[in-house]
Design a protein around this motif. Structure first.
Motif, PDB file in Angstrom:
ATOM      1  N   PHE B  82       0.842  -1.206   0.000  1.00 55.02           N
ATOM      2  CA  PHE B  82       0.000   0.000   0.000  1.00 55.02           C
ATOM      3  C   PHE B  82       0.867   1.242   0.000  1.00 55.02           C
ATOM      4  O   PHE B  82       1.787   1.370   0.808  1.00 55.02           O
ATOM      5  N   TYR B  83       0.590   2.140  -0.910  1.00 58.15           N
ATOM      6  CA  TYR B  83       1.251   3.440  -0.932  1.00 58.15           C
ATOM      7  C   TYR B  83       0.371   4.361  -1.767  1.00 58.15           C
ATOM      8  O   TYR B  83      -0.183   3.918  -2.774  1.00 58.15           O
ATOM      9  N   PRO B  84       0.235   5.618  -1.357  1.00 58.55           N
ATOM     10  CA  PRO B  84      -0.741   6.466  -2.065  1.00 58.55           C
ATOM     11  C   PRO B  84      -0.420   6.692  -3.544  1.00 58.55           C
ATOM     12  O   PRO B  84      -1.311   6.947  -4.328  1.00 58.55           O
ATOM     13  N   LEU B  86       0.594   4.442  -5.515  1.00 58.43           N
ATOM     14  CA  LEU B  86       0.445   3.145  -6.184  1.00 58.43           C
ATOM     15  C   LEU B  86      -1.050   2.811  -6.256  1.00 58.43           C
ATOM     16  O   LEU B  86      -1.603   2.198  -5.359  1.00 58.43           O
ATOM     17  N   GLY B  89      -2.685  -0.662  -5.534  1.00 60.13           N
ATOM     18  CA  GLY B  89      -2.277  -1.385  -4.331  1.00 60.13           C
ATOM     19  C   GLY B  89      -1.307  -2.503  -4.667  1.00 60.13           C
ATOM     20  O   GLY B  89      -0.965  -3.326  -3.825  1.00 60.13           O
TER      21      GLY B  89
END
Lengths: 494, 482, 99
Positions: B82-84, B86, B89
């Protein structure tokens, strides 16, 4: 509306097949607007009982009906032109809420139409609304929807099946002539069986998945849910075809699925897998299915015993593969770009975790956890890789069986509709609801369920499984069976 | 104790495709935020990826350039986290079946660039880039721009074959040269088209087991990679010599402080749960595709360098400098062809021209001085229209005005004077004004005379404003002073 | 293969799912029963079987490198971002990203 009812050859409009509606529209017995108003009013009057719709869209429906009437007036010929339909709420519809049965997408208005939706609209079908479903299509009873459970029109104390339970109930209750569904492990066929309608899961790759919210990408397939095989063929004509936006959609040309329906089945060999008549099958169910098989034999088909030795492993393999893919597919629901975001997140991690914990229901969370676990370091080989190997064994079983036969037939599910709550406490019992349908998804084959009897006034489904991209043959068997029987005309409503 | 450094690099190269790897959005740089992010790039529910053929062709070209095996069947996998920036997800990448298998490149280091080393490439795979998080303050929040999300990358993973920062830089420069020669990337490091993570460890000299490595991220210039590796090596050696242990971790290079620091946000044990992407079937590359790409392969840096050495009789050092970039090499070749004097062309391109570009901070494509113009200038030296010294003056004018050398020579009257009558007059003038020096010259021993003659030559050149042909001046002086 | 409470907690963190203390035992036992069912697969030998990730026995059809963009990119962005939980100046806003 009364006019329309009166003009329908003494049969209520809502009992007419797609073919009959087509004739009525073309011969100007009624207009698409009249039909649309009629079905909207049925939904309005009766869906309180079934909860089969999440969203009903009267204004765009009437506008589409008027457009269809103009097209009909101009002489356009198209099987679905002006015919009311419903879309499972898993298909994105531009500007119309597409929730996938989840709080996560309760406020989601897609900026685009799914390919299937666009194709059906181009054909002139009129979308009345979006049908209820298990949350993210994860369920076999329609008890996991954020919008409440759907009730089986044959007995509102029982489940309609899932996940396309809203579509099945709406078609069975004659709230709409036909609807779309999606099937990842049986989600078209099992509710079709439980609600006494005809449901077809096409070959994986036959119908575009673009705009169909993904549950398990290698298994998901959209298809028609109708009252007869002939209607299913008509609808499949509009749904199927190669889509350049879905690289898993097959670059094959589609036949006209209505062609050949009238041909008899004397040339066909129908395989009966002994594994589908094991002790998990309800004995009355077994009797009803055997009777249907006898009917097929009477119609000239040859019944052949076949073996699918690994079929017992299909549920275990499926409950690794589907959750694994789902755990990844559902990662995009993170509260960043659309859909639900928790109130007042303290920091980034809090936003992710609370958004997902509050936005997803229990069954979805459970499957995400199972899937994430099966893919995690140290377990991948034992679970995911193993399941993919089992998947090949299951496909090989079918390949071998199809060397001997043209179609495989058996029950769609182990028993008729069960009561609400009966299997909710035991996920495994619920999963076994799909023991006869799941293998078909794992192997990517076309499969359908047709009404084939009643047990205690509850419908029984006969499952027909075809070779890859040979929907035409199972549709032919189903149609010939429906010409000889009347189970598919039984209606839970007047 | 003597320590040996072990370095492996992971180089991310943005491919210069028109559209993204899995969608039709443009990859052009600099558009307003999120205007090059369509439904697929934003990972809207129901959207699906369709892979870009050109990205595969670019990767295959790279593979061919590093003598790697091209995998006939490659598979995309999902790397879940999870990373904003990406949106899905997960990052769609390749792991078990990358498009490019084992390969290798040669690098040259040392003062004369003549020390050659063989660096093995473990594999290279295709993947999608992430978007960008903007950390300016939006009421205490971060802004997410997904224009870059889905830009195709090849990640080139080396074996741990480099032994110092200089080799790492040489390796990176060679990768840069290869991808720009192939035209598969613009190689613009300032825009992040080529980024590098360095896996660094140290071990006692002579040991054959690897030490614990760290991965240093955010290395986006040749200078930073050298500095970052050096500080990281120093940090590890200090740590071990003080009785500590290197922790396997991700570190970030801070160019302001010239130090690496632990990225604690990435410390949390991550488990990427890779698995084959079910939305993308295996990609099968036909042998004929590989062959047709092989036919289209341009000349590569090493081949060009070898050719320059033989065809133009340049030194290995000169040839390797000129071949560092395809543009520079092409420019040189045009100059050499225009003037027919490759040696002089090489000197001018590496000398005056490079100094000018460096001073003005220009790419060669932005040079005011075209290759044709520089060729003409060198021709004027060769045909004795101007002297080398005057040529430098002309070159300065060319840089300022962009004018052709002939025009500048004519306008400023810089043409060399070879007319013996005119030179004789100037020589006579100088002799007439230098009575003492003439006497000194005539009195001197013949072997000292040569040195004294220089004075008269200098005076004549002064009178001629540098335009007198030095050969003629010498000849006439020697005659007059007999 | 049975799963522990701790493994469930770790997996939940990976998946960004929060489990309350009072539900973690129930979730663990439900998932354990699913995994017990799944473990039936372990009974057969699949060592010689190639894993199958898709039933379509086909290669991927690739797309040619063409840009497909809306005419009005700002209007298109507005439509695509209409449902964003928080946005400003064409950017999606999230709680501060710390590197």
């Amino acid at each position: 509306m009364n006019k329309a009812k009166a003009m329908s050859n003494n049969q209520a409009l809502h009992q007419l097949s797609l073919c009959a509606l087509r004739e009525g529209l073309d011969s100007k017995q009624f207009s698409s607007r009249e039909l649309t108003e009629y079905f909207l009013s049925r939904i309005d009057q009766h869906d309180g009982e079934y909860n089969s719709f999440i969203t009903v869209t009267p204004e765009p429906a009437l506008a589409a009906a008027d457009a269809a009437d103009r097209r009909i007036a101009s002489g356009e010929q198209n099987a679905l032109l002006g015919i009311p339909m419903a879309q499972k709420d898993i298909f994105c519809t531009q500007g119309v809420r597409t929730s996938c049965g989840s709080k996560m997408l309760d406020n989601f208005l897609p900026p685009y139409d799914a390919t299937v939706v666009a194709q059906m609209q181009q054909a002139g079908a009129v979308t009345l609304g979006k049908t209820n479903m298990d949350e993210f299509a994860m369920g076999s009873s329609n008890e996991t929807s954020f919008y409440g459970k759907v009730k089986n029109p044959w007995d509102t104390n029982t489940v309609p099946g899932g996940s396309s339970g809203g579509s099945a109930a709406a078609v069975a209750a004659r709230l709409v002539p036909a609807a779309t569904g999606t099937d990842t492990g049986g989600s078209i066929r099992q509710p079709a069986a439980l609600c006494g309608i005809t449901g077809l899961k096409p070959t994986y790759g036959r119908v575009s998945r673009y705009g169909m919210i993904a549950f398990a990408s290698s298994l998901d397939q959209g298809g028609p849910m109708t009252r007869s095989a002939e209607d299913a063929a008509l609808m499949l004509n509009a749904m199927a075809g190669h889509d350049p936006r879905d690289s898993t959609s097959a670059a094959l040309s589609c036949p006209d699925f209505c062609d050949g329906l009238e041909q008899d089945i004397r040339d066909l060999r129908i395989g009966v897998p002994k594994e589908y008549f094991d002790d998990r099958l309800d004995s009355e169910m077994a009797g009803a299915v055997r009777e249907a098989l006898t009917e097929l034999e009477k119609l000239g088909a040859t019944l052949v015993d076949v073996e699918l030795p690994n079929s017992a492993l299909s549920v275990p393999a499926y409950y690794v593969i589907a959750p694994a893919e789902a755990s990844s597919n559902l990662s995009r629901f993170d509260g960043v770009r659309y859909g639900y975001r928790c109130e007042d997140p303290q920091d980034l991690e809090d936003m992710y975790t609370r958004t997902r914990s509050e936005g997803f229901g229990d069954e979805v969370k459970r499957r995400i956890l199972v899937g994430a676990y099966a893919l995690s370091a140290g377990y991948y080989d034992a679970y995911y890789r193993k399941a993919q190997q089992v998947r090949r064994l299951i496909k090989d079983d079918f390949d071998r069986a199809f060397e001997k036969v043209d179609v495989i037939a058996g029950p769609t599910c182990p028993s008729p509709a069960f009561r609400f709550g009966e299997k909710q406490s035991d996920p495994v019992a619920m999963y076994l609801e799909d023991i006869y349908t799941i293998a078909v998804n794992l192997a990517g084959l076309p499969g359908m369920s047709v009404p084939a009897g009643m047990i205690n006034n509850m419908p029984v489904g006969l499952q027909l499984i075809g070779k890859h991209f040979d929907e035409a043959t199972i549709l032919r068997v189903a149609h010939q069976y429906q010409r000889a029987t009347d189970w598919h005309t039984r209606s839970p409503v007047e | 104790m003597q320590w040996e450094t072990v370095i492996g690099l992971e180089v991310h190269v943005q491919l210069a495709t028109k559209s993204k790897i899995f969608s039709g959005s443009s990859t052009a740089f600099g558009a307003p935020p999120n205007t090059q992010a369509n439904a697929v790039d934003l990972a809207l529910p129901g959207t699906l990826p369709v892979a870009n053929e050109q990205a595969f062709h670019s990767a295959i070209l790279f593979g061919l350039a590093v003598n790697a095996e091209i995998e006939r069947r490659s598979v995309f996998e999902r790397k879940n986290y999870f990373y904003p920036d990406l949106p899905k997800g997960y990052q769609t990448t390749q792991l078990a079946a990358p498009i490019v298998g084992e390969g290798s490149i040669e690098i040259n280091t040392g003062t004369d660039n003549q020390t050659s080393r063989h660096i093995r490439i473990h594999h290279a795979h295709l993947e999608e880039d992430a978007g960008k998080s903007l950390h300016e303050d939006f009421h205490g929040m971060s802004g997410i721009d997904l224009n870059r999300a889905g830009t195709p990358l090849i990640e080139i993973v080396s074996e741990p074959d480099m032994r110092n920062a200089e080799e790492a830089v040489a390796y990176l420069k060679k990768i840069h040269a290869i991808v720009t020669y192939l035209g598969i990337s613009d190689g613009d490091m300032s825009q992040g088209s080529l980024r590098c993570d360095a896996n660094v460890s140290v071990r006692p000299m002579g040991s054959d087991t690897l030490g614990t490595r760290t991965e240093t991220k955010n290395l986006n210039s040749f200078r930073f990679i050298e500095k970052a590796i050096n500080v990281e090596v120093a940090r590890q050696i200090d740590l071990i010599e003080d009785g500590g242990e290197v922790v396997q971790e991700t570190r970030l290079y801070d160019s302001d402080k010239n130090e690496t620091r632990s990225m604690r946000s990435k410390e949390e044990a991550n488990d990427y749960r890779y698995f084959p992407c079910p939305d993308l079937l295996p990609v099968v590359i036909e042998q004929k595709t590989i062959e047709s790409l092989r036919q289209k392969m341009p000349e590569l840096p090493d081949q060009k360098r070898a050719r320059f050495e033989t065809q133009y009789e340049l030194s290995g050092y000169d040839a390797s400098l000129l071949c560092e970039s395809r543009e520079l090499a092409d420019y040189f070749e045009q100059v050499a062809e225009n003037c027919g004097d490759a040696k002089l062309a090489a000197n001018w391109v590496m000398g005056e021209l490079s100094a000018y570009l460096n001073k003005e901070n220009l790419f060669i494509s932005q040079s005011q001085v075209s290759a044709a113009a520089l060729g003409q200038l060198i021709s004027r030296i060769d045909d004795q229209t101007i002297s080398g010294k005057i040529a430098k003056k002309v070159f300065e004018s060319m840089c300022e005005s962009g004018d052709e050398p002939d025009k500048i020579i004519a306008q400023q009257g810089l043409k060399q004077v070879s007319d013996s009558g005119a030179i004789e007059a100037m020589v006579q003038e100088v002799i007439d004004n230098s009575e003492a020096q003439v006497l000194q010259y005539l009195a001197a021993e013949p072997d000292k005379r040569k040195k004294l003659l220089g004075y008269f030559v200098g005076q004549v050149m002064k009178v001629s404003k540098g335009q007198a042909n030095p050969g003629e001046v010498n000849r006439i002086l020697a005659e007059k002073l007999k | 293969m049975s799963i522990s409470r701790e493994e469930i907690a770790t997996t939940a963190r990976l998946a960004r799912i929060r489990l309350r203390d009072d539900e973690i035992d129930d979730v663990t036992s439900r998932i354990a029963s699913i995994l017990d069912m799944v473990d039936q697969m372990q009974a057969i030998d699949t060592s010689a079987v190639e894993p199958m990730s898709n039933s379509l026995d086909a290669a991927q059809v690739l797309r040619s490198d063409k840009v497909d963009e809306p005419g009005d990119k700002i209007a298109a962005r507005e439509a695509l971002m209409a449902g964003a939980p928080a946005q400003q100046d064409g950017l999606f806003l999230v709680p501060k990203v710390i590197e």
